[in-house]
Write an enzyme that holds these catalytic residues in place. Sequence first.
Site, short mmCIF file in Angstrom:
data_model
loop_
_atom_site.label_atom_id
_atom_site.label_comp_id
_atom_site.label_asym_id
_atom_site.label_seq_id
_atom_site.Cartn_x
_atom_site.Cartn_y
_atom_site.Cartn_z
N ASP A 207 0.29 -0.07 -15.31
CA ASP A 207 0.45 -0.74 -16.59
C ASP A 207 -0.81 -0.65 -17.44
OD1 ASP A 207 3.16 -1.92 -16.18
OD2 ASP A 207 2.14 -2.85 -14.49
N ASP B 170 -4.08 3.16 -12.01
CA ASP B 170 -3.31 1.95 -12.26
C ASP B 170 -2.08 2.36 -13.06
OD1 ASP B 170 -2.66 -0.81 -12.53
OD2 ASP B 170 -3.59 -0.82 -14.50
#
Length: 221
Positions: A9, A7
Amino acid sequence: MKAVIFDCDGVLVNSETLSAIAYKNVYARYGLTITPEAFSAMLGMKQADILASLRGVEGELLPAEAEGELTSEILSLLGQLVRHTPGLPQFLDQLDQPYCVASSSDVPRIRLSLDTAGILDRFEGRIFSSSMVANGKPAPDLFLLAAEKLGVEPCDCIVFEDSAAGVTAAVAAGMTPVGYIGGDHLPPEHEAKLRAAGAADIVPDWRAAGQFLKRETRPQS
């Protein structure tokens, strides 16, 4: 394991605190108050889905015409202040497996974050966004796309995620999700949420992540 999916963020970059500031500021301009708990519940979701459900304590959604204003505020903060999570470059240097980023953010935001943090060159050609699939996290679509593009089976992928929505998506994709809690935005109780969502393990930093990968890729006797 044959591939690693990150991922963006809160995992590759410490961006969630900056996003929270932008949301708080823009909502306030429209007379709305959002609590840290309400914003935290939306972690891992794409912006359109957040805006469709994140209400101020006053009970109202942000007006649709304010979405562009929110995007501009987030990008401004990211372009000035976002940094990669501690120890990430060293972790990437040690990876033998192909890897990519699969994020709920759109491609321009992902690229801005990675570029500002000085790690864009490590992900060129391997940036995947929820804008590329029909359904964002917690649906598995994005992770399945990433596995397809990397040329590996979903069951051969490890996913590093900081959100329950992302862990849920990885489980649904048939991948091995690892909860990363080394970002600067997570409360102590977040580990339990990731485990409840199906995280195979929790790592507090990239050194621990490296140890997890070694265990997973060790030849079976």
